[in-house]
Design a protein around this motif. Structure first.
Motif, PDB file in Angstrom:
ATOM      1  N   UNK A  73      -0.003   1.197   4.586  1.00 41.98           N
ATOM      2  CA  UNK A  73      -0.154   2.331   4.232  1.00 41.98           C
ATOM      3  C   UNK A  73       0.210   3.031   3.467  1.00 41.98           C
ATOM      4  N   UNK A  74       1.977   1.980   2.890  1.00 42.17           N
ATOM      5  CA  UNK A  74       2.267   2.529   1.433  1.00 42.17           C
ATOM      6  C   UNK A  74       1.433   1.187   0.901  1.00 42.17           C
ATOM      7  N   UNK A  75       0.855   0.487   0.839  1.00 47.93           N
ATOM      8  CA  UNK A  75      -0.122  -0.047  -0.656  1.00 47.93           C
ATOM      9  C   UNK A  75      -0.850   0.759  -0.784  1.00 47.93           C
ATOM     10  N   UNK A  76      -1.622   1.214   0.123  1.00 44.42           N
ATOM     11  CA  UNK A  76      -2.448   2.532  -0.154  1.00 44.42           C
ATOM     12  C   UNK A  76      -1.800   3.458  -0.885  1.00 44.42           C
ATOM     13  N   UNK A  77      -1.220   4.096  -0.527  1.00 44.29           N
ATOM     14  CA  UNK A  77      -1.043   5.437  -1.081  1.00 44.29           C
ATOM     15  C   UNK A  77      -0.463   5.298  -2.927  1.00 44.29           C
TER      16      UNK A  77
END
Length: 443
Positions: A407-411
């Motif tokens: 989720x951090x990478x997508x954000x």
């Protein structure tokens, strides 16, 4: 991933685009040259543009040609299916697996042959499902993919539940989620990073799925956390079981809402962008939908048979490899049904289609959490097995951590090959921890 037939077709087109041949159309545009038929079919039975299942023998053909027509048609149909993926070459292990189970060969041989045989069978399940989905349209096709996309995991887990191997089922399910949320995306990010210095191909669909994944894995972790707190109190085990069954019903309801969201009300979020997708024609099929249905049923039966070679010999494998049942279920067995898809997504990522690759990886994990896990909890209930959502503290931490990381990478909206290397290192560290732990119970 919950998606319509066109999305799934685009995945395989992106993976095999370099192998397609084109010719110039009447307006100067590029036109694909479709698959070839055998000389007999192309010679005696007319139009090469017709797929094999639309060909019919002519009354003017010689008697021997009419006699040989259907055997050759069947062989051609089988060939059209087998050539859809190079991984189908592993089907050579299927007869050996069946023989090893029938004649009780050494346990290690049975396990390895069954393992290698199920890998291409899972690929054929995906192929048959997609071919049937083409005839059903985007909505019904997407629903069929949602229901049958993880049928291999469901069949294998039911076999282990029947043998009362609840620990292995817990490990397999957690391992599949961990595989899709960390190993699969990490490989795609790393391979895609070899092509470009920085990638910016993250779509709103992937961001939506990653957020749902974080919420779902966090909710799934609650029974394990609660069990660790009240395990020393007598009589609390039944409360964990009731909580798990209630969560299973809730998860299935959330999954239905998610299907309605992705297939009806917010289809535009999950639609592919780009000229290549819009210009593709998805009306072509590799086989007849009825033949694809026959393949699907046959393959599921073969998975069930080969799965017995895994269930009956897992204890011997654990003893001979000096590992644990948790390690085998959490790290080894998830490769059964995910190897074929992972190879496809890595090829797609290498061809700079990161949105496609990551969408399949995260979406598959989401289906495990919201559909397969609650379904198996309810199936275990009907079978009289006390199968709960207590996946253990370590398994829960690993899955939630990997979901938060993705989720951090997508954000963040961008990545490079270093991000992929670091995520793969985390996967290896957690896998090594399960191996060193050596526990036969989820902890």
């Amino acid at each position: 991933m919950v998606s319509g037939p066109s999305f799934r077709k685009e995945i395989h087109r992106a993976a095999s685009r370099s192998n397609s041949r084109t010719t110039s159309g009447p307006n100067g545009s590029s036109m694909p040259i479709h698959g070839e038929h055998t000389p007999l079919l192309s010679g005696s039975y007319g139009n090469d543009a017709l797929p094999w299942y639309q060909l019919r023998p002519s009354q003017d053909d010689a008697l021997f040609a009419r006699i040989l027509f259907w055997p050759i048609i069947i062989l051609d149909a089988v060939w059209q299916v087998l050539k859809t993926s190079y991984i189908n070459a592993l089907l050579i292990f299927l007869p050996f697996s069946l023989v090893s189970i029938s004649f009780n060969w050494p346990p290690m041989v049975q396990f390895v042959l069954s393992f290698l045989a199920i890998i291409p069978l899972s690929s054929l399940v995906e192929f048959a499902t997609e071919e049937i989905s083409v005839k059903l349209g985007e909505t019904l096709g997407g629903l069929l993919n949602a229901l049958l996309g993880n049928v291999v995991e469901i069949v294998v887990c039911i076999l282990f539940l029947k043998a009362n191997e609840t620990t292995l089922v817990h490990a397999i399910l957690m391992g599949n989620v961990f595989y899709h949320t960390l190993f699969g995306p990490s490989c795609c990010i790393f391979i895609g990073g070899l092509q470009r210095s920085e990638q910016h191909d993250y779509t709103s669909a992937n961001a939506t799925m990653s957020f749902v994944m974080v919420v779902a894995t966090a909710a799934m972790f609650i029974p394990a956390f609660l069990h660790s707190i009240v395990s020393h109190i007598d009589g609390q085990k039944h409360d964990i079981t009731a909580l798990s069954r209630g969560l299973a019903v809730l998860f299935l309801m959330v999954y239905l809402v998610y299907l309605f969201f992705s297939l009806r009300t917010h289809v535009h979020i999950f639609e592919m962008e780009g000229d290549d997708f819009e210009e593709e024609d998805y009306s072509d099929e590799a086989t007849n939908p009825w033949f694809a249905t026959f393949i699907l049923v046959l393959v599921i039966c073969l998975v069930a048979i080969c799965g017995k070679g895994l269930v009956a010999n897992v204890d011997v494998i654990v003893a001979q490899t000096h590992s644990s049942r948790t390690f085998v279920g959490f790290i080894i067995l998830p490769f059964l049904s995910n190897t074929a898809t992972s190879i496809t997504t890595m090829v797609v990522a290498f061809r700079s289609k990161m949105d496609l690759a990551l969408g399949v990886a995260i979406g598959s994990g989401l289906q495990i959490v919201l559909f397969v896990v609650p379904l198996l909890v309810l199936i275990g209930w009907t079978m009289g097995r006390n199968f709960t959502m207590d996946f253990g503290i370590m398994g829960g931490v690993a899955v939630v951590l990997s979901s938060l990381l993705m989720a951090h990478l997508f954000g963040q909206g961008r990545s490079n090959y270093l991000d992929g290397v670091l995520c793969l290192c985390l996967y290896i560290v957690i896998a090594a921890s399960f191996f060193v732990l050596g526990a036969d119970q989820i902890v």
